[in-house]
Structures are given as C-alpha cells and as structure tokens.
Write a protein that holds these residues in place. Sequence first.
Motif, PDB file in Angstrom:
ATOM      1  N   ARG A   1       0.342  -1.405   0.026  1.00  0.00           N
ATOM      2  CA  ARG A   1       0.128  -0.240   0.025  1.00  0.00           C
ATOM      3  C   ARG A   1       0.550   1.246  -0.079  1.00  0.00           C
ATOM      4  NH1 ARG A   1      -2.405  -1.339   4.239  1.00  0.00           N
ATOM      5  NH2 ARG A   1      -1.529   1.050   5.601  1.00  0.00           N
ATOM      6  N   PHE A   2       1.491   1.082   1.215  1.00  0.00           N
ATOM      7  CA  PHE A   2       2.552   2.299   0.743  1.00  0.00           C
ATOM      8  C   PHE A   2       3.776   2.888  -0.174  1.00  0.00           C
ATOM      9  CE2 PHE A   2       3.493   0.902   5.576  1.00  0.00           C
ATOM     10  CZ  PHE A   2       1.840   1.468   5.728  1.00  0.00           C
ATOM     11  N   ILE A   3       4.001   1.647  -1.176  1.00  0.00           N
ATOM     12  CA  ILE A   3       4.480   1.046  -2.100  1.00  0.00           C
ATOM     13  C   ILE A   3       3.448   1.912  -3.494  1.00  0.00           C
ATOM     14  CG2 ILE A   3       5.292  -0.213  -4.285  1.00  0.00           C
ATOM     15  CD1 ILE A   3       6.821  -1.363  -1.719  1.00  0.00           C
ATOM     16  N   ASP A   4       2.791   1.657  -3.516  1.00  0.00           N
ATOM     17  CA  ASP A   4       2.030   2.350  -4.427  1.00  0.00           C
ATOM     18  C   ASP A   4       0.726   3.495  -3.922  1.00  0.00           C
ATOM     19  OD1 ASP A   4       1.002  -0.284  -5.362  1.00  0.00           O
ATOM     20  OD2 ASP A   4      -0.899  -0.650  -4.551  1.00  0.00           O
ATOM     21  N   ALA A   5       1.309   3.998  -2.871  1.00  0.00           N
ATOM     22  CA  ALA A   5       1.253   5.424  -2.648  1.00  0.00           C
ATOM     23  C   ALA A   5       2.864   6.654  -3.559  1.00  0.00           C
ATOM     24  CB  ALA A   5       1.498   6.193  -1.001  1.00  0.00           C
ATOM     25  N   VAL A   6       3.646   5.987  -3.353  1.00  0.00           N
ATOM     26  CA  VAL A   6       5.125   5.855  -3.840  1.00  0.00           C
ATOM     27  C   VAL A   6       4.492   5.994  -5.211  1.00  0.00           C
ATOM     28  CG1 VAL A   6       6.965   5.501  -4.502  1.00  0.00           C
ATOM     29  CG2 VAL A   6       6.648   5.687  -2.405  1.00  0.00           C
ATOM     30  N   ARG A   7       3.969   5.186  -6.124  1.00  0.00           N
ATOM     31  CA  ARG A   7       3.342   5.017  -7.827  1.00  0.00           C
ATOM     32  C   ARG A   7       2.486   6.182  -7.973  1.00  0.00           C
ATOM     33  NH1 ARG A   7       5.149   0.172  -9.561  1.00  0.00           N
ATOM     34  NH2 ARG A   7       5.444  -1.692  -8.058  1.00  0.00           N
TER      35      ARG A   7
ATOM     36  N   CYS B   1       6.444  12.129  -1.330  1.00  0.00           N
ATOM     37  CA  CYS B   1       6.503  10.787  -0.765  1.00  0.00           C
ATOM     38  C   CYS B   1       5.776  10.114   0.853  1.00  0.00           C
ATOM     39  CB  CYS B   1       7.540  10.115  -0.797  1.00  0.00           C
ATOM     40  SG  CYS B   1       8.263   9.667  -2.534  1.00  0.00           S
ATOM     41  N   ASN B   2       7.023  10.725   1.331  1.00  0.00           N
ATOM     42  CA  ASN B   2       6.542  10.770   2.607  1.00  0.00           C
ATOM     43  C   ASN B   2       4.754  11.394   3.486  1.00  0.00           C
ATOM     44  OD1 ASN B   2       8.270   9.461   4.035  1.00  0.00           O
ATOM     45  ND2 ASN B   2      10.122  11.377   3.602  1.00  0.00           N
ATOM     46  N   GLN B   3       4.193  12.543   2.162  1.00  0.00           N
ATOM     47  CA  GLN B   3       2.964  12.629   2.731  1.00  0.00           C
ATOM     48  C   GLN B   3       2.410  11.626   2.015  1.00  0.00           C
ATOM     49  OE1 GLN B   3       2.929  16.864   1.136  1.00  0.00           O
ATOM     50  NE2 GLN B   3       4.576  17.542   2.120  1.00  0.00           N
ATOM     51  N   TYR B   4       2.850  10.969   0.685  1.00  0.00           N
ATOM     52  CA  TYR B   4       1.247  10.617   0.632  1.00  0.00           C
ATOM     53  C   TYR B   4       1.571   8.830   1.402  1.00  0.00           C
ATOM     54  CZ  TYR B   4       0.018  12.599  -3.933  1.00  0.00           C
ATOM     55  OH  TYR B   4      -0.737  13.248  -5.193  1.00  0.00           O
TER      56      TYR B   4
ATOM     57  N   ILE C   1      13.306   3.776  -4.785  1.00  0.00           N
ATOM     58  CA  ILE C   1      12.425   4.063  -3.486  1.00  0.00           C
ATOM     59  C   ILE C   1      11.334   2.797  -2.978  1.00  0.00           C
ATOM     60  CG2 ILE C   1      10.365   5.317  -2.207  1.00  0.00           C
ATOM     61  CD1 ILE C   1      11.977   8.090  -2.848  1.00  0.00           C
ATOM     62  N   ILE C   2      10.680   2.498  -4.365  1.00  0.00           N
ATOM     63  CA  ILE C   2       9.618   1.962  -4.949  1.00  0.00           C
ATOM     64  C   ILE C   2      10.543  -0.039  -4.687  1.00  0.00           C
ATOM     65  CG2 ILE C   2       8.324   0.328  -6.678  1.00  0.00           C
ATOM     66  CD1 ILE C   2       7.365   3.204  -7.689  1.00  0.00           C
ATOM     67  N   SER C   3      11.564   0.054  -4.883  1.00  0.00           N
ATOM     68  CA  SER C   3      12.154  -1.303  -4.867  1.00  0.00           C
ATOM     69  C   SER C   3      13.063  -1.600  -3.082  1.00  0.00           C
ATOM     70  CB  SER C   3      13.578  -1.262  -6.676  1.00  0.00           C
ATOM     71  OG  SER C   3      14.460  -2.328  -6.447  1.00  0.00           O
TER      72      SER C   3
END
Length: 474
Positions: A67-73, A184-187, A155-157
């Motif tokens: 979920r956090f990685i999807d936020a970065v996407r 990224c941190n906000q999302y 970041i994603i990887s």
Amino acid sequence: MYVNITEEEIQKIVQRVVQNVISNDSSTTTSQPKGEWGVFDDMNEAIEAAHIAFLKYEEFDIQDRKRFIDAVRQVTLDFKEEFSRMAVEQTKMGRVDHKIVKHINVAKHASGVEFLRPQAWSGQHGLAIEEYAPWGVIGNISPSTHPSPTMLENIISQLSGGNTIVFNPHPVAAKLNVYVIQKCNQYITKEGGPENLVTCVANPTLESAQIMFGHPRTKLLSVTGGPGVVEAAMKFSKPIVAAGPGNPPVLIDETADLELAAKEITESASFDNNILCIAEKEIFVVESVFNQFMKLFEEQGNVKLVGSQMDQLAKKALEKNGQHYFIGRDYVGRNANVLAREFGMNLSEDVPLLFGETDKDHPWVVAEQMTSCIPVVGVKDFEEGLECSIKAEHGFEHTASIFTRDMNRATVYARKLKTDVLVINGGSLRGNGGMTGEGYFSHTIASPTGQGITNPRDFTRRRRITTAHANRFI
Ligand code: NAD
C-alpha cells in the motif's frame, strides 16, 4: 550540611539521571530528529530518523508495504509533469515530454513486493524456508541525469525489500529531490505508514556523502552515478549495489535490416537527449552498407555533420582527465539544435540527433557523451566491428547492441561483450523492459557489483529458517 531526603525522592533523581545518560548516548537514542517530511539539515539526523522509521516499518506486513509503495507510484503519476519541468529547469538536461514518459514507466513498471516470493524445501529432515529480509537503512546516491525517476524507482524497489532509505541527492537536482521525498512521505503517512521511510539532507555535499557511506546505521549502499562516486563508495567495506557508467556500442553488419536499425537507433539514442546510461553512444557500420545507413539515418530527421564540425564540437564539449575523455557538464543532455548553435547552424528543436563520421579512436567514440551527437564509424567487417565495440565499451560490461540477420554473429557478439544488457535488432533502451521491452525495468543497472538490472531482491538479505524433525506435511 545535612539534607533530609526521602527514599522516593532518591529514586526519582536516579531515574532522571539514567534517562539523561540514555538520551545522550547516540547509539541508543530514541528521540526523533526533527525534519520536514523526511528532509534534515544534518546527515546524522537523516540517518537516525530513517533508522527509527525502519524499526516501525518492520512491524508492518507485506500488504501494508504494498500500500505504501502504491502511494509512491501515485506520487510519480500525480507529479510527473511538475517533476519533469523542475528537472529540466534545475539540471538543463533532457526534454520535458520524454521525462514525463520516464515517470509513467516508473509508476507502472518499477518492480515491487511480488519479487520477494520465498523458497521452501521439505523432506525427511523437516522444512526449510528462505525469505528475502531487509538490510535496514540503505544509503543511496542518485544521479543528476534522472534525478526524480531514479529516486522514485529506487524508493519503490528498496521499500519493497522492507528497507528505509537515506539519500544524498545530486547537488544539481537537490531542490527537486527534496520535493520528491516530501511528497512521498506525505502520501505514505496518509496511507498509515510511518514517518521518514525516506529521508535526505537539504544541502547534500561530498562530506555528507562520506558520512552516509561510513555510518554504522547504513547497512547497504546503493550508488548510481559516474566512475568517481562508484570508486568513492567502494572504498567502504560494506555491501553495495553500484550502478556505474556505460558507453554502449551498436554494431550494424551487412546482413542487417538497415531501415529498422536507423529508426530504432534514432528513437533510442535521442530519448531524453541520450542521457540514459543504456542508450547507444557510438555506431559501428560495416563498410559495404555504410553509405546506405548514413542516408537512412539522415532520413530519420537526424542532421549530418562533416568531420571538421564533429572535431569542433568535440573540442568544446569533451574534456580530458588523464587518458579519459568525458563530457563537460554544460553539454550533457542538450538538444541537437542547442549543440548546433555552437557553429552557427540554425535547426529546429525537434531534430533528434546530430551525427557524423569519425575514426574509431575519436573522442566522440571514447567518451560516454550523454548528449545529442553520435559518431558513426566504418569498419571493414563484423570481426573489426566486434573488436571496436569491445574497445569502446571499456570493459564496463554495461550495455551493447547489434543489428544483424546472422544469429551466429549475434551469439558471438553477446558472448564477447559480456554486457548486463545486450539487444539484438532493437534500440538498446528495449533491453531494460518496462514500456519498450520484455522483462522488468529499473533505472539502476549495477554492472560493477554484478546485480545487472536491479529488482527488490537485490536490496535484501536471504535468511533461511528451518524446523528440524517437524512440519513435513506430505
Ligand atoms: P555523477 O557521478 O556526477 O554524480 C552522481 C552522484 O555522485 C551525485 O550525487 C554526486 O554528487 C555524487 N558524487 C560524485 N563524486 C562523488 C564522490 N567522490 N563522493 C561522494 N559523492 C560523489 O553522475 P551524474 O552525472 O549525476 O550521472 C551520470 C553518470 O551516472 C553516468 O556515468 C551514467 O552512466 C551513470 N548512470 C548509471 C546508471 C546505471 O544504471 N548504471 C544509471 C544512471 C546513471
């Protein structure tokens, strides 16, 4: 003097003293350094914050991670235009429309937690399972050439691997990188993730890079850049994923589909003004089809220079450090029409590339030029082209490509070049998967340390857990 003090008061004083000792000891500190959405003034604080974030991140499961990685996407998609404009403004490299495509590629194709499937063995002795576990805090260096795509893809990887990350961004693009990390941190926190999964220093320097490399809390280094930074990071005796320079040759033999070669090389080498490490940097063509190829390459909209113009531009754009030619910072990633102004040529902004004939040892061939001018060299036959390609690649073992209908030659070329990425009958960008090729994609191709095109597994440690004499289910 005698002071009357109760046992309870003595206990409180002792507790206060112990508390002070703990908070002054940096190895056990638990106080949260104050940053602005992951951005700190001091590298030690940025590392400490990422460490505290790691301790919290470990408590989340793999679905939370996703979920956090999807936020970065989502950050990558939501800000693709703004990040791309900022990158061109700050670095003066590349093209906004191509950078937008790079962001879409990262958002859609950067590899994630699906790479962490565990392995298992079961048998007469019991059950063994091997998992991909995080290192902890990764110390990361990102390049100026793709400041936000490399950062976002890393970041994603690296978050996929369960790590947190501290960046020492490239000073030229520091403002953009700071902004990317804040977003990224906000999302991520909006999705319930811990603060500071990604941190950096606001003003990166060589000193802050050294602190990051040597700090006991950074357990793995991930370094993307030229030979200088890779060498500097490798001096530290710690695990490293190093993505260094390339100088990809392309060889076209007399059996090749020349039209295809002209089209594919134009698209690939001109993309974002040739700042991708994986893009073609010099073209070797067998003499019997040399003139035909030059004509077809010109028909793709590329502008042909005469030899003296290639020399003149090389004198301005290419510098020498000992025996090595490299491109001056003011010429990296410039549009072809900007380079052409150097000798009074007025071209349209959409000309993909300048090109011209040179000899095989010309500075344009030797240097990793990363700009919109590409040398073309005539070679007697496939064998000479192979020899020239090996020499021009400098043993980086990064990327190379060949256009031929002779699969035996393609095989020999692949075996001799030994590059991480080898493309047959296509633009070399196709070798990095994602939008234009097969396989997964990454902006970090780690040739010096052997990971090749990296994925989340490259940012993990393998751990095996065995239950002896138990859990044999079948
Ligand atoms: P660069 O080497 O100038 O800078 C990279 C980073 O290293 C920057 O953050 C810079 O500040 C830092 N740095 C440089 N020297 C250092 C030192 N001695 N100690 C600590 N930090 C140092 O590279 P660049 O111009 O930003 O990027 C282009 C280079 O990166 C090219 O050579 C390209 O091939 C390579 N690259 C490789 C890959 C890959 O996947 N292999 C991807 C992108 C770029």
